[in-house]
Scaffold this active site. Structure first.
Site, mmCIF file in Angstrom:
data_model
loop_
_atom_site.group_PDB
_atom_site.id
_atom_site.type_symbol
_atom_site.label_atom_id
_atom_site.label_comp_id
_atom_site.label_asym_id
_atom_site.label_seq_id
_atom_site.Cartn_x
_atom_site.Cartn_y
_atom_site.Cartn_z
ATOM 1 N N TYR A 1 -12.183 -2.947 -3.075
ATOM 2 C CA TYR A 1 -12.721 -2.864 -1.661
ATOM 3 C C TYR A 1 -14.272 -2.945 -1.571
ATOM 4 C CZ TYR A 1 -8.199 -2.539 0.435
ATOM 5 O OH TYR A 1 -7.040 -2.888 0.923
ATOM 6 N N THR B 1 -4.993 -7.895 10.608
ATOM 7 C CA THR B 1 -5.411 -6.643 10.125
ATOM 8 C C THR B 1 -4.850 -5.304 10.905
ATOM 9 O OG1 THR B 1 -7.467 -7.667 9.118
ATOM 10 C CG2 THR B 1 -7.402 -5.444 9.192
ATOM 11 N N LYS C 1 0.668 -1.178 0.126
ATOM 12 C CA LYS C 1 0.126 -0.021 -0.078
ATOM 13 C C LYS C 1 0.942 1.260 0.052
ATOM 14 C CE LYS C 1 -3.830 -2.383 2.407
ATOM 15 N NZ LYS C 1 -4.546 -2.578 3.639
ATOM 16 N N HIS D 1 -1.713 -5.585 1.414
ATOM 17 C CA HIS D 1 -2.848 -6.300 1.203
ATOM 18 C C HIS D 1 -2.539 -7.660 0.935
ATOM 19 C CE1 HIS D 1 -6.808 -7.547 -0.367
ATOM 20 N NE2 HIS D 1 -6.159 -7.975 -1.255
ATOM 21 N N GLU E 1 -8.895 -10.684 -7.905
ATOM 22 C CA GLU E 1 -8.109 -9.431 -7.550
ATOM 23 C C GLU E 1 -7.134 -9.326 -8.514
ATOM 24 O OE1 GLU E 1 -7.270 -9.461 -3.610
ATOM 25 O OE2 GLU E 1 -9.276 -9.327 -2.785
ATOM 26 N N ARG F 1 3.140 -6.890 8.847
ATOM 27 C CA ARG F 1 2.404 -6.039 9.850
ATOM 28 C C ARG F 1 2.862 -5.971 11.110
ATOM 29 N NH1 ARG F 1 -3.344 -7.519 7.564
ATOM 30 N NH2 ARG F 1 -3.493 -6.139 5.526
ATOM 31 N N PHE G 1 -15.446 3.638 7.594
ATOM 32 C CA PHE G 1 -14.006 3.980 7.331
ATOM 33 C C PHE G 1 -13.815 3.921 5.891
ATOM 34 C CE2 PHE G 1 -13.865 -0.619 8.564
ATOM 35 C CZ PHE G 1 -13.202 -1.241 7.266
ATOM 36 N N ASN H 1 -1.624 -0.073 7.194
ATOM 37 C CA ASN H 1 -1.050 -1.372 7.824
ATOM 38 C C ASN H 1 -0.282 -2.208 6.481
ATOM 39 O OD1 ASN H 1 -3.180 -2.196 6.082
ATOM 40 N ND2 ASN H 1 -4.092 -3.356 7.392
ATOM 41 N N ARG I 1 -1.253 -14.799 4.075
ATOM 42 C CA ARG I 1 -1.975 -14.215 5.094
ATOM 43 C C ARG I 1 -1.147 -14.165 6.366
ATOM 44 N NH1 ARG I 1 -6.456 -10.957 4.042
ATOM 45 N NH2 ARG I 1 -7.555 -11.697 5.834
HETATM 46 P P1 ADP Z 1 -7.417 -7.184 5.446
HETATM 47 O O1 ADP Z 1 -6.591 -6.288 5.022
HETATM 48 O O2 ADP Z 1 -6.435 -8.026 6.752
HETATM 49 O O3 ADP Z 1 -7.813 -8.694 4.638
HETATM 50 P P2 ADP Z 1 -10.212 -6.277 6.007
HETATM 51 O O4 ADP Z 1 -10.463 -6.797 4.605
HETATM 52 O O5 ADP Z 1 -10.846 -6.533 7.035
HETATM 53 O O6 ADP Z 1 -8.628 -6.742 6.447
HETATM 54 O O7 ADP Z 1 -9.904 -4.642 5.616
HETATM 55 C C1 ADP Z 1 -9.086 -4.190 4.509
HETATM 56 C C2 ADP Z 1 -8.519 -3.003 4.788
HETATM 57 O O8 ADP Z 1 -9.262 -2.206 5.179
HETATM 58 C C3 ADP Z 1 -7.480 -3.213 6.165
HETATM 59 O O9 ADP Z 1 -6.345 -4.001 5.825
HETATM 60 C C4 ADP Z 1 -7.422 -1.791 6.366
HETATM 61 O O10 ADP Z 1 -6.296 -1.238 5.424
HETATM 62 C C5 ADP Z 1 -8.634 -1.270 6.229
HETATM 63 N N1 ADP Z 1 -9.501 -1.105 7.629
HETATM 64 C C6 ADP Z 1 -10.087 -2.428 8.007
HETATM 65 N N2 ADP Z 1 -10.727 -2.089 9.181
HETATM 66 C C7 ADP Z 1 -10.371 -0.646 9.406
HETATM 67 C C8 ADP Z 1 -10.750 0.361 10.557
HETATM 68 N N3 ADP Z 1 -11.320 -0.082 11.384
HETATM 69 N N4 ADP Z 1 -10.388 1.352 10.253
HETATM 70 C C9 ADP Z 1 -9.554 1.928 9.240
HETATM 71 N N5 ADP Z 1 -9.310 0.966 8.072
HETATM 72 C C10 ADP Z 1 -9.645 -0.147 8.147
#
Ligand code: ADP
Length: 169
Positions: free
Chosen positions: A69, A111, A29, A135, A146, A122, A77, A132, A105
């Site tokens: 997304y 996350t 990212k 992805h 994707e 992370r 968010f 973070n 993963r």
């Molecule tokens: P992951 O990336 O670990 O698969 P998710 O699919 O739940 O996690 O979320 C996608 C992305 O959205 C996260 O990696 C993060 O960048 C963002 N995100 C998720 N939850 C939050 C939150 N509560 N506040 C801000 N950003 C968030």
């Protein structure tokens, strides 16, 4: 999937593997790019033994970020997430291997970087969910989806790494 000939030569993957080879979409990212973590992140997947099949640096559009997304578009968010992902260049990667989706993963970690184990990407390099740095697809189906979304035809590379017989028996 490897045939060992009498003279010690390995003929990997001439016989179709019974194990499913998966693809995952990994993205550094904008914060990961800005913080100079691209090489470190690529290195972790390379050293693990997965195969890189696509790689590019580019500044993605709002539309592409929103499509990627889309499952999160009802979350509070979501607008901030789209601003974040489009705030600078990302590094898009396609990686291939048996079990690559779940393993990636694990390499990436939870996350929320404060919950991510030390030793994960992370866990080692980030402190907040909203920054973070990386992805990774959450299922083989999403890996395919994707990669098709982020790469154009002709941008992926089919090749056989020479280390393959030393990674899988
Ligand atoms: P992951 O990336 O670990 O698969 P998710 O699919 O739940 O996690 O979320 C996608 C992305 O959205 C996260 O990696 C993060 O960048 C963002 N995100 C998720 N939850 C939050 C939150 N509560 N506040 C801000 N950003 C968030």
């Amino acid at each position: 999937a490897t045939t060992k000939l009498g003279n010690g030569i390995f003929l990997p993957h001439l016989i179709a593997s019974l194990e499913q080879v998966d693809q995952t979409y990994i993205m550094v990212k904008p914060d990961g790019v800005q913080r100079g973590l691209v090489g470190e992140i690529i290195s972790r997947f390379e050293k693990k033994g997965f195969k890189l099949t696509g790689l590019k640096l580019f500044h993605c559009s709002k539309e592409l970020a929103e499509e990627h997304y889309k499952d999160l578009n009802q979350k509070s968010f979501f607008p901030k997430l789209i601003d974040y992902i489009t705030s600078g260049p990302v590094v898009s990667m396609a990686w291939e291997g048996v079990g690559v989706v779940a393993s990636a993963r694990k390499l990436i970690g939870a996350t929320d970087p404060l919950q991510a184990e030390p030793g994960t990407i992370r866990g080692d390099f980030a402190v907040q969910t909203g920054r973070n740095i990386i992805h990774g697809s959450d299922s083989p189906e999403n890996g395919k989806r994707e990669i098709a979304l982020w790469f154009k035809e002709g941008e992926l590379c089919e090749w056989t790494p020479i280390q393959q017989p030393w990674l899988r028996e």
